[in-house]
Write a protein that holds these residues in place. Sequence first.
Motif, PDB file in Angstrom:
ATOM      1  N   HIS A  51       0.835  -1.063  -0.117  1.00 30.15           N
ATOM      2  CA  HIS A  51      -0.048   0.072   0.121  1.00 30.15           C
ATOM      3  C   HIS A  51       1.007   1.264   0.025  1.00 30.15           C
ATOM      4  N   LEU A  52       1.835   1.260   1.103  1.00 30.78           N
ATOM      5  CA  LEU A  52       2.749   2.364   0.990  1.00 30.78           C
ATOM      6  C   LEU A  52       3.684   2.622  -0.343  1.00 30.78           C
ATOM      7  N   LEU A  53       4.001   1.472  -0.896  1.00 31.12           N
ATOM      8  CA  LEU A  53       4.728   1.629  -2.130  1.00 31.12           C
ATOM      9  C   LEU A  53       3.902   2.103  -3.361  1.00 31.12           C
ATOM     10  N   ASP A  54       2.441   1.723  -3.212  1.00 35.53           N
ATOM     11  CA  ASP A  54       1.629   2.066  -4.383  1.00 35.53           C
ATOM     12  C   ASP A  54       1.419   3.912  -4.015  1.00 35.53           C
ATOM     13  N   TYR A  55       1.374   4.080  -2.930  1.00 34.23           N
ATOM     14  CA  TYR A  55       1.011   5.534  -2.662  1.00 34.23           C
ATOM     15  C   TYR A  55       2.259   6.365  -3.051  1.00 34.23           C
ATOM     16  N   LEU A  56       3.551   5.970  -2.834  1.00 31.19           N
ATOM     17  CA  LEU A  56       4.599   6.558  -3.037  1.00 31.19           C
ATOM     18  C   LEU A  56       4.861   6.618  -4.673  1.00 31.19           C
ATOM     19  N   GLN A  57       4.171   5.641  -5.414  1.00 30.59           N
ATOM     20  CA  GLN A  57       4.189   5.510  -6.768  1.00 30.59           C
ATOM     21  C   GLN A  57       3.372   6.511  -7.431  1.00 30.59           C
ATOM     22  N   LYS A  58       2.145   6.402  -6.886  1.00 28.34           N
ATOM     23  CA  LYS A  58       1.184   7.395  -7.223  1.00 28.34           C
ATOM     24  C   LYS A  58       1.492   8.956  -7.130  1.00 28.34           C
ATOM     25  N   ASN A  59       2.110   9.064  -6.001  1.00 27.84           N
ATOM     26  CA  ASN A  59       2.819  10.618  -5.674  1.00 27.84           C
ATOM     27  C   ASN A  59       4.025  10.620  -5.999  1.00 27.84           C
ATOM     28  N   GLY A  60       4.417  10.912  -7.480  1.00 26.54           N
ATOM     29  CA  GLY A  60       5.655  11.205  -7.656  1.00 26.54           C
ATOM     30  C   GLY A  60       6.798  10.190  -8.154  1.00 26.54           C
ATOM     31  N   ASN A  61       5.824   8.954  -8.373  1.00 28.54           N
ATOM     32  CA  ASN A  61       6.688   7.775  -8.962  1.00 28.54           C
ATOM     33  C   ASN A  61       7.694   7.390  -8.045  1.00 28.54           C
ATOM     34  N   ARG A  62       7.674   7.513  -6.742  1.00 31.06           N
ATOM     35  CA  ARG A  62       8.770   7.257  -5.737  1.00 31.06           C
ATOM     36  C   ARG A  62       9.115   5.902  -5.167  1.00 31.06           C
ATOM     37  N   ALA A  63       8.372   4.911  -5.580  1.00 34.31           N
ATOM     38  CA  ALA A  63       8.200   3.668  -5.252  1.00 34.31           C
ATOM     39  C   ALA A  63       9.809   2.965  -5.460  1.00 34.31           C
ATOM     40  N   PRO A  64      10.625   3.283  -6.626  1.00 35.93           N
ATOM     41  CA  PRO A  64      11.667   2.793  -7.136  1.00 35.93           C
ATOM     42  C   PRO A  64      12.689   3.305  -6.070  1.00 35.93           C
ATOM     43  N   GLU A  65      12.472   4.730  -5.418  1.00 34.97           N
ATOM     44  CA  GLU A  65      13.542   5.422  -4.781  1.00 34.97           C
ATOM     45  C   GLU A  65      13.462   4.653  -3.351  1.00 34.97           C
TER      46      GLU A  65
END
Length: 129
Positions: A51-65
């Motif tokens: 969920h957290l990764l999805d959230y980061l991904q939705k908000n600035g594509n930051r999941a990879p970071e």
Amino acid sequence: GKAAPEEKAEGATSGGGSGSRMSSKSYKSTVDDVVGSTQVRQTDFDLKAVHLLDYLQKNGNRAPEALAYLKQAAQGVQRDDILNWRAYVYTLLRKFDEKAYKEMKAASGDRVVGNRTERSGAAPASAAS
């Protein structure tokens, strides 16, 4: 040794395994990279972490970071060093961006935790000292 006996067929196509949780994610290759270069396993990413990764991904594509941060933090850590890998992974992802974590919790009205907030009394979260 390298291959642990409980390495349950990662590539099983039967879906439903927790590994399949990542198969449709845009950041799956980064997850694979973390899994391939550290002791972290796909199964260590529980729903909250995803969920957290999805959230980061939705908000600035930051999941990879966030995953790169996790990879760095987990470098050299052995399976035996950590008691609860799911908690470890989730904690590191939260640490990567506390603000996003809090925003996510706020946005979902704290409904994120399906089963009673983890031992609410015990956690010294942000209890005023």
